[in-house]
Design a protein around this motif. Structure first.
Motif, PDB file in Angstrom:
ATOM      1  N   TYR A 128      -5.945   5.226   9.237  1.00  0.00           N
ATOM      2  CA  TYR A 128      -6.005   4.991   7.796  1.00  0.00           C
ATOM      3  C   TYR A 128      -6.930   3.821   7.457  1.00  0.00           C
ATOM      4  O   TYR A 128      -7.824   3.935   6.616  1.00  0.00           O
ATOM      5  CB  TYR A 128      -4.600   4.722   7.257  1.00  0.00           C
TER       6      TYR A 128
ATOM      7  N   LYS B 198       0.158   4.515   0.026  1.00  0.00           N
ATOM      8  CA  LYS B 198      -0.195   5.619   0.923  1.00  0.00           C
ATOM      9  C   LYS B 198       0.281   5.365   2.351  1.00  0.00           C
ATOM     10  O   LYS B 198       0.867   6.238   2.993  1.00  0.00           O
ATOM     11  CB  LYS B 198      -1.706   5.847   0.905  1.00  0.00           C
ATOM     12  N   LEU B 199       0.031   4.173   2.866  1.00  0.00           N
ATOM     13  CA  LEU B 199       0.434   3.872   4.232  1.00  0.00           C
ATOM     14  C   LEU B 199       1.958   3.815   4.350  1.00  0.00           C
ATOM     15  O   LEU B 199       2.530   4.256   5.351  1.00  0.00           O
ATOM     16  CB  LEU B 199      -0.172   2.551   4.698  1.00  0.00           C
TER      17      LEU B 199
ATOM     18  N   ASN C 294       0.849  -1.191   0.000  1.00  0.00           N
ATOM     19  CA  ASN C 294       0.000   0.000   0.000  1.00  0.00           C
ATOM     20  C   ASN C 294       0.887   1.243   0.000  1.00  0.00           C
ATOM     21  O   ASN C 294       1.583   1.518   0.976  1.00  0.00           O
ATOM     22  CB  ASN C 294      -0.904  -0.005   1.240  1.00  0.00           C
TER      23      ASN C 294
ATOM     24  N   CYS D  15       4.535   5.986   6.820  1.00  0.00           N
ATOM     25  CA  CYS D  15       5.600   5.401   7.643  1.00  0.00           C
ATOM     26  C   CYS D  15       6.958   6.053   7.400  1.00  0.00           C
ATOM     27  O   CYS D  15       7.852   5.959   8.241  1.00  0.00           O
ATOM     28  CB  CYS D  15       5.701   3.897   7.391  1.00  0.00           C
TER      29      CYS D  15
ATOM     30  N   PHE E 243      -1.862   4.118  11.460  1.00  0.00           N
ATOM     31  CA  PHE E 243      -2.299   2.872  10.827  1.00  0.00           C
ATOM     32  C   PHE E 243      -3.792   2.625  11.083  1.00  0.00           C
ATOM     33  O   PHE E 243      -4.562   2.329  10.153  1.00  0.00           O
ATOM     34  CB  PHE E 243      -1.453   1.729  11.393  1.00  0.00           C
TER      35      PHE E 243
END
Length: 671
Positions: free
Chosen positions: A354, A250-251, A248, A255, A351
């Motif tokens: 999202y 975006k995630l 993913n 990070c 997290f």
């Protein structure tokens, strides 16, 4: 060049081993990080995969029989194979149901009176269903079991491969680290041999020892633990971020905020840790120096009852060391677990936010396998971060230790020369020589004299008059600031120090013996000094009479500094050592001052024979021992105030006469 670059330069000497270790580390990381992808596939495609579309089919290995009919998942149909009616296996709470038709839409699922109710906004659909029993549900899982077993075997195999390469990586990195430190310690010790004597005048032996042992051990931790952890962590973090971006984008981008936070935190830590570590390493050296000095002077400390005062001095250093260790401990506590805990919580908040937001969007369906993989990778991400943070203290210790070691290695030294010249005749000349241990503070002023081959020249004078300084210049422990010293017409400064000393022998006032035997202390393990030469030298100085009663003879063990031998015995060994090398110029620096009258008589007896063919310089407090000298130089405050033979100087009734009369009067009183 910075300390870091110099440490990196040492690592480059074993770059092949390190590169091999890094390759093995990369393979280990890749195989280890494949685990969550495999777990995701097992969860999404096989464990939860039964919720995908099923079709009525013919009987085959991937078909499941239920109520007299065979069903097969859509992914198991081959091209051209005919599909029958679509059915669905759905999970509602803890139950699984069989639905014999397609879903119009999916949403919130509930079971009411044997029917499946699906709600999505204002829409609602009701389907008649059958609840599957345990045995029936297992049938639908049967086609997945071979694939699950296969993936588990792959996963286990990757873990084995990762473990093997991880072992290889650890082994090679530690092997290279040990070799680096071995080379570094050899370089430091070799460099110490090249340093001029004046360097050791200002640096206690304990501090030198601390740099060779303690500081290099701290540097060893850099290569063995710190760099290994940093390499591993960087590759792990890189691999985890690649995996997160694959899962993913975006995630993974969220990070990335970890990296600048970690970098800023490291800068802040190093600012304070570097200062604390410098003080700690310095005090550690001071403690070593004091312990070394106290052990060597224990006789004096106890004789004058200075135990408590010495202990107080030690406690002062020890307390300062303790204080800064505590400061560093507090800093480490604040920046290790706390840092990782804060970062971990921040990432998990992001997290949850999202994935929570994504789950509210009908178009976005996040699988359980995806969720598991993300949680696994994020947990893994903090392991290398924790490793980096925990090693910051060792990194700073190593850099400070490296700075101290390289400061020692940057001291100007001279290469040990192997150049040899023919044996000196022994004609020595001091031509208007002036010398001072400190610039502008001369301890020798305009010294001028000649010593011809085979002559014995005696230097006398009160303490501090410059006698030993003349010998230091002759032996080139130091070089004069003005004038020049020649041997056989050659300026000694035009020759390498080792070349000059090759034909010179010296016996110091305080003889130094090394651990070994009497024989090894005479030969200093020089292969050119045979056993016969050793025994002859000892015999010539009369040592055979002194050591004949020893159980092992000349092979009697000698411990550190020869503490089990008397001062006279140590001096005889030192004297024999000088003679064994057959010097053209022999220097006796107050060599008989610590010897009893009987042993002195033994040496004096041998001296008359040994002086033939050698130019001998004698520094003596006992003027009776130099009555036969060819030339006596009387020094006072760095200048030669009288010169001549014993008889000439006595006839002159000057300074020498006064000194001699004073000593003779003292002898008569003692008698």
């Amino acid at each position: 060049m910075t300390t870091g670059r110099r440490l990196f330069g040492y690592a480059l000497a074993y770059k092949k081993i390190i590169i091999a270790a890094l390759v093995m580390l990369t393979i280990s990381v890749v195989t280890d990080l494949a685990g969550p992808f495999i777990a995701k596939k097992v969860i999404d495609q096989h464990i939860l995969g039964i919720e995908s579309k099923w079709y009525v089919s013919k009987k085959d290995a991937n078909a499941v029989e239920y109520n007299g009919q065979f069903y097969k998942r859509g992914k198991y149909f081959v091209d051209g194979e005919q599909k029958g009616q679509q059915i669905r296996i759905l999970q509602v709470g803890s139950k699984f149901i069989f639905l014999d038709r397609e879903l119009e839409f999916d949403g919130k699922r509930t079971i009411a009176e044997g029917s499946l109710v699906i709600e999505k906004g204002k829409n609602e659909a009701v389907y008649p269903v059958k609840i599957l029993k345990g045995e029936e549900l297992l049938k639908f899982y049967q086609p997945e079991i071979p694939s699950i077993i296969q993936l588990l075997i792959i996963y286990f195999s990757l873990l084995v491969v990762s473990a093997i390469f991880q072992f290889g990586e650890h082994y090679l990195l530690k092997k290279s680290a040990n070799r680096i430190i071995q080379k570094m310690r050899g370089d430091i010790f070799g460099h110490i041999q090249r340093l001029p004597i004046q360097y050791f005048d200002n640096l206690p032996a304990g501090k030198v020892v601390a740099r060779i042992t303690n500081d290099t051990e701290a540097i060893r931790e850099l290569y063995v633990t710190v760099l290994a952890t940093f390499f591993t962590s960087v590759i792990y973090i890189t691999g985890i971020y690649i995996a997160l971006f694959i899962l993913n984008v975006k995630l993974a981008a969220i990070c990335l905020v970890l990296l600048p936070i970690l970098y800023i935190w490291i800068l802040g830590y190093r600012k304070y840790a570097s200062e604390y570590n410098r003080v700690i390493r310095s005090r550690n050296s001071d403690i070593n120096a004091m312990i070394n000095e106290s052990i060597q002077g224990m006789t004096i400390i106890q004789a004058f009852s200075r135990e408590e005062e010495t202990k107080e001095e030690f406690e002062k250093l020890n307390h300062e060391h303790f204080t800064y260790q505590n400061k560093l401990l507090s800093l480490n506590s604040l920046t290790s677990h706390n840092l990782v805990g804060i970062l971990r919580n921040l990432i998990f908040v992001a997290f949850i936010w999202y994935f929570g937001a994504q789950s509210l969007l009908p178009a976005n369906i996040i699988s359980l396998g995806m969720l598991y993989a993300f949680v696994d990778y994020i947990n893994r991400l903090f392991q290398p971060i924790q490793g980096i943070v925990n090693q910051l203290a060792n990194l700073e210790q190593a850099l400070v230790a490296g700075e101290r070691v390289f400061k020692l290695m940057d001291e100007q030294g001279e290469n040990v020369s192997t150049e040899r010249i023919s044996r000196f005749k022994g004609n020595v000349s001091f031509d208007n020589v002036s010398f001072g241990y400190k610039d502008g503070e001369y301890v020798l002023k305009n010294i001028e004299f000649q010593a011809k081959q085979g002559e014995t020249v005696a230097l006398v004078g009160h303490t501090g008059s410059g006698k030993s300084s003349i010998m230091n210049l002759l032996f080139r422990f130091y070089d004069c600031q003005k004038g020049k010293i020649t041997i056989d017409g050659k300026d000694v400064e035009s020759l390498p120090r080792q070349t000059v000393r090759n034909h010179m022998g010296i016996v110091l006032q305080d003889p130094y013996l090394f651990s070994g035997t009497i024989a090894s202390n005479v030969s200093l393990n020089d292969p050119s000094i045979t056993r016969e030469k050793v025994e002859k030298a000892l015999k010539d100085v009369g040592a055979d009479k002194v050591f004949r009663n020893l159980e092992n003879g000349y092979d009697e063990p000698v411990i550190e500094k020869g503490s089990t031998l008397s001062s006279g015995q140590r001096q005889l060994i030192s004297f024999a050592r000088a003679l064994a090398f057959n010097p053209a110029i022999l220097i006796l620096d107050e060599a008989t001052s610590s010897i009893d009258t009987e042993t002195e008589a033994v040496i004096q007896e041998a001296m008359e024979v040994l002086k033939k063919g050698r130019t001998t310089f004698i520094i003596a407090h006992r003027l009776s021992t130099i009555r036969n000298a060819d030339q006596i130089l009387v020094l006072d405050r760095g200048t030669i105030v009288e010169r001549g033979t014993h008889d000439e100087l006595m006839a002159g009734k000057g300074k020498y006469y006064q000194m001699y009369q004073l000593q003779q009067g003292g002898s008569e009183l003692a008698g």
